[in-house]
Scaffold this motif. Structure first.
Motif, PDB file in Angstrom:
ATOM      1  N   THR A   1      -5.438   5.382   8.076  1.00 24.47           N
ATOM      2  CA  THR A   1      -4.836   6.001   9.264  1.00 24.47           C
ATOM      3  C   THR A   1      -5.825   7.053   9.745  1.00 24.47           C
TER       4      THR A   1
ATOM      5  N   THR B   1      -8.069  -1.458   8.255  1.00 22.47           N
ATOM      6  CA  THR B   1      -6.649  -1.812   8.158  1.00 22.47           C
ATOM      7  C   THR B   1      -5.889  -0.936   7.166  1.00 22.47           C
ATOM      8  N   GLY B   2      -6.608  -0.361   6.205  1.00 18.29           N
ATOM      9  CA  GLY B   2      -5.942   0.470   5.193  1.00 18.29           C
ATOM     10  C   GLY B   2      -6.178   1.951   5.418  1.00 18.29           C
TER      11      GLY B   2
ATOM     12  N   LEU C   1      -0.138  14.522   6.625  1.00 16.80           N
ATOM     13  CA  LEU C   1      -0.126  13.751   7.874  1.00 16.80           C
ATOM     14  C   LEU C   1       0.816  14.393   8.897  1.00 16.80           C
TER      15      LEU C   1
ATOM     16  N   LEU D   1      -6.634  -0.729  -3.465  1.00 17.20           N
ATOM     17  CA  LEU D   1      -6.237  -0.381  -2.106  1.00 17.20           C
ATOM     18  C   LEU D   1      -7.327  -0.826  -1.145  1.00 17.20           C
TER      19      LEU D   1
ATOM     20  N   MET E   1       0.833  -1.205   0.000  1.00 14.01           N
ATOM     21  CA  MET E   1       0.000   0.000   0.000  1.00 14.01           C
ATOM     22  C   MET E   1       0.866   1.253   0.000  1.00 14.01           C
ATOM     23  N   MET E   2       2.091   1.127   0.541  1.00 13.18           N
ATOM     24  CA  MET E   2       3.005   2.276   0.571  1.00 13.18           C
ATOM     25  C   MET E   2       3.290   2.765  -0.840  1.00 13.18           C
TER      26      MET E   2
ATOM     27  N   MET F   1       1.552   2.598  -3.534  1.00 14.59           N
ATOM     28  CA  MET F   1       0.455   3.291  -4.239  1.00 14.59           C
ATOM     29  C   MET F   1       0.463   4.786  -3.950  1.00 14.59           C
ATOM     30  N   ALA F   2       0.569   5.111  -2.670  1.00 17.71           N
ATOM     31  CA  ALA F   2       0.476   6.519  -2.302  1.00 17.71           C
ATOM     32  C   ALA F   2       1.697   7.298  -2.755  1.00 17.71           C
TER      33      ALA F   2
ATOM     34  N   PHE G   1      -6.576   9.216   6.519  1.00 19.94           N
ATOM     35  CA  PHE G   1      -5.572   9.093   5.454  1.00 19.94           C
ATOM     36  C   PHE G   1      -5.506   7.658   4.946  1.00 19.94           C
TER      37      PHE G   1
ATOM     38  N   SER H   1       3.949   8.353  10.541  1.00 22.36           N
ATOM     39  CA  SER H   1       2.999   7.657   9.676  1.00 22.36           C
ATOM     40  C   SER H   1       2.411   6.403  10.312  1.00 22.36           C
ATOM     41  N   ASP H   2       2.919   6.016  11.475  1.00 24.26           N
ATOM     42  CA  ASP H   2       2.510   4.745  12.079  1.00 24.26           C
ATOM     43  C   ASP H   2       2.715   3.574  11.127  1.00 24.26           C
ATOM     44  N   VAL H   3       3.749   3.689  10.320  1.00 25.46           N
ATOM     45  CA  VAL H   3       4.075   2.609   9.397  1.00 25.46           C
ATOM     46  C   VAL H   3       5.446   2.062   9.783  1.00 25.46           C
TER      47      VAL H   3
ATOM     48  N   PRO I   1      -2.810   4.698   3.761  1.00 26.10           N
ATOM     49  CA  PRO I   1      -1.460   4.475   4.280  1.00 26.10           C
ATOM     50  C   PRO I   1      -0.464   5.319   3.485  1.00 26.10           C
TER      51      PRO I   1
END
Lengths: 620, 99
Positions: B66, B63-64, A247, B54, A231-232, A234-235, B93, A462-464, B95
């Protein structure tokens, strides 16, 4: 040897000679190539106290074992030298394709030593290299230098060069490759300028030998598939590095008006979607990259309309935008283009201008100092005008070209309180008062105030978490939890290996360590376990640290600007917070086995890492 | 009570607004808000992008996404049970990391 060619070029600029040297495989493996190997050469060859802009300093370009093989984003190279900006270990890293094309010439690195009596540039081709006269290129910007060299040699040459800023020894001059990519930080462009070295043009045809080509291909394909599912990706593909801006701002950590606030109320004018809507023309990918976060752009409106280039990246928007309180995306973009043309680090440039704006606001700088210029927050034109002055060291630009640490020392009047640098390197666009662990990593990063050494903003803002380390979760970024310093240490040790093997750290968000180390092993034929690999990262991290210790760095240098330690954030979710550094630093030193007074790695730690030979040097 | 909802990046197109004020009963949680956004505003389980699909939700779990309340990630609050207050600003948001 696999993964590398096992040899480097040594260029003595004083004598005008070029020679070849073998790189022992044991050394390559011990320091993982790239930035690690270059750091070992720096340690061995540059004497303590050497002038960063003198003939004793080395300027070392080094590709990694993965540079040029087809795996996710593996086209990077590093440059290492003693930094004129910080006086300690300096390292910068860049993508694009130059590193790949250089390595195709059959070399892993180049060590420049001495100072050329006249401007020169180096041409590297298959197994040969020669110095050429660059008198006609001196004073010429990056794109013209690149075009002229290609005009003379051929369009298929890749060029890394400095612009006028490097020639003028701007303390934060960058080395640029392929027009828009920068080995930006630590002022290594000034080192190149001090050596009268304008450019390195490369063209070769040799492939990097791969030990297990079929297995590697299959394993690499799997890594691409994992990236595709991320998913990272994509953004970042859609919005570039500025994807994080909103963010960071919502969390109250987007430095505004030189860090006087953490909330920029005009962020919608300059964020990732604004870039996509107003100026984006195409995505730009570095070699073998599945993301393509680069922004090909064109300014379509206003006085800078018609200019084209790449960027701005998040940091350029953060420094020239938020820090300078400018919401004019076109002016920010133009300032970024000019930094690329002159060869300037946008982080240090934008941050130093923001510092000057606050000095002007407080009356510490007046029109007498600025040559009659008003340097106000929010002035979109002045950020563009000042980049010209900095690069040429004209008028007030001469003072700005020294960076915020030296400006504060000269100006006094308490300006060091808000000179936003660590060890002389200006901080990037994340206010660490909003996320405590980022503050620790600013204070401890080997090259000074830097965000990509530990890249802990993934977990904090980002809490990632990063998949490349076992556990990089930060439970609550507001809390300075000493038990979590392991996250900072693990990220530092693991991510430094990306600068060694020649890959992009963004891949570490999405790929796990076992898979990554297997990739390295299949290319090199090494048999490193994940623990071995991580220890090699720790070795490199400690060697770079020891280099700086030898230059005089002590624990006192591992600190933050007083604003972050003493002045609470005035607004946003983190209102009232300062960086609680001491509690984190004590735990970090203990975990690192660094002496809390001298800041040096302990002899026991150095022995454990196989760095016995440096013990007598730093513990004399 | 009134709550302000601000989606970012891809989510703006999906939800069709940049900012909206919603009337919620006192004691409403993030979970309640998400039900409204899914039921009345078309926040889907997954969105199709040029870059791929997504996933936003795995069942009830976002889960996807924030999700922040007053700039604090709900993971650092009480998760989906985090209480909303009069005037709370909720930002959402996809991710995103990098930069």
């Amino acid at each position: 040897m696999s993964g590398c060619h096992g040899k480097l070029l040594r260029v003595n600029l004083t004598e005008g000679t070029v020679s070849e040297e073998v790189i022992p495989e044991s050394m390559h493996k011990k320091y993982l190539g790239g930035a690690g190997l270059a750091t070992k050469y720096l340690w061995d060859e540059v004497p303590k106290g050497a002038d960063p802009l003198g003939p004793e300093n080395r300027l070392i370009f080094m590709a990694g074992s993965l540079t040029g093989v087809i795996a996710p984003s593996t086209g990077r190279y590093s440059v290492v030298a003693k930094s004129p900006q910080t006086g300690i270990w300096g390292q910068a890293n860049s993508g694009g394709r130059w590193g790949v094309n250089f390595k195709k010439c059959g070399y892993d690195g180049i060590i420049f030593e001495g100072v050329s009596p006249e401007p020169v540039y180096l041409v590297v081709e298959d197994n040969k290299a020669e110095l050429k006269d660059a008198t006609h290129l001196w004073g010429v910007n990056v794109s013209e230098t690149t075009k002229q060299i290609r005009g003379d040699l051929g369009e298929r040459y890749s060029v890394a060069c400095i612009g006028q800023a490097g020639e003028k020894l701007v303390k934060y001059a960058a080395i640029m490759n392929e027009f828009h990519r920068a080995a930006g930080r630590c002022g290594l462009g000034a080192v190149m300028g001090s050596k009268n070295l304008k450019a390195i043009a490369v063209r070769g045809s040799q492939k990097t030998p791969i030990k297990e080509p079929e297995e590697f291909k299959a394993h690499s394909r799997k890594q691409y598939e994992l990236m595709d599912e991320s998913m990272m990706k994509m953004a970042m593909q859609a919005f570039g590095t500025s994807v994080v801006l909103d963010l960071v701002n919502v969390r109250g950590g987007f430095p505004t008006r030189n860090w006087q606030s953490g909330v920029f109320e005009l962020s919608e004018d300059i964020n990732g979607p604004a870039i996509s809507d107003k100026i984006l023309t195409r995505n730009v990918a570095c070699f073998a990259c599945p993301i393509a976060c680069g922004r090909g752009t064109e300014i379509k409106e206003g006085k800078y309309a018609g200019n084209k280039g790449e960027g701005p990246e998040y940091e350029t928007v953060g420094t020239f935008g938020g820090m300078c309180y400018v919401n004019d995306l076109e002016a920010i973009t133009m300032a970024g283009y000019l930094c690329n043309e002159y060869g300037i680090d946008t982080i240090s440039a934008g941050s130093t201008i923001a510092f000057a704006m606050e000095c002007y606001e407080k009356g510490i700088l007046t029109r007498n100092d600025t040559g009659g210029l008003d340097i106000n927050f929010g002035d979109a034109d002045i950020i563009v005008d000042l980049v010209h002055l900095i690069a040429r060291r004209e008028g007030f630009g001469d003072m700005l070209a020294e960076g915020s640490m030296r400006m504060a020392a000269k100006l006094g009047q308490g300006s060091d309180h808000f000179a936003m640098h660590v060890k002389g390197l200006e901080l990037p666009a994340y206010d660490s008062r909003a996320v405590q662990m980022t503050g620790l990593t600013y204070a401890t990063a080997n090259r000074g105030g830097d965000h990509v050494t530990a890249y802990v903003q993934g977990p904090t803002f980002s809490d990632v978490p990063f998949l490349i380390v076992e556990d990089s979760e930060i439970k609550d970024p507001f809390v300075a939890d000493p038990d979590e310093v392991k996250v900072a240490r693990d990220l530092e040790d693991m991510l430094v290996t990306f600068d060694c093997v020649g890959a992009c750290k963004f891949m570490g968000l999405c790929l796990n360590a076992d898979d990554w180390v297997r990739l390295v092993n299949l290319v090199t034929g090494w048999d490193l376990s994940t623990a071995d690999y991580k220890m090699a990262g720790e070795r490199v991290y400690n060697l770079a640290r020891a280099y700086s210790n030898r230059e005089g760095l002590t624990a006192a240098g591992d600190t933050l600007p007083k604003r972050l330690l003493e002045e609470p954030l005035p607004d946003g979710p983190a209102k009232g917070h300062v960086n609680e550094l001491p509690i984190l630093l004590a735990a970090y030193y203990s975990l690192r086995e660094w002496d809390p007074k001298t800041g040096k790695p302990t002899p026991g730690k150095l022995r454990e890492l196989g760095l016995e030979d440096i013990i007598p040097v730093i513990w004399e | 009570m009134k709550v302000v909802v601000k989606p970012f990046l891809f989510l703006r197109k999906v939800l069709g607004f940049i900012e909206i004020e919603l009337e919620l009963p006192v004691g409403a949680t993030v979970h309640d808000l998400l039900k409204i956004l899914r039921g009345q505003y078309g926040l889907p389980e997954e969105i199709e992008l040029a870059q791929g699909n997504l996933m936003l939700f795995d069942g009830e779990e976002p889960t996807g996404l924030t999700i922040l309340v007053e700039g604090r990630n709900i993971r650092q609050l009480q998760g989906l049970e985090s209480l909303l207050n009069e005037g709370s600003a909720v930002t959402i948001f996809p991710p995103s990391a990098g930069g």
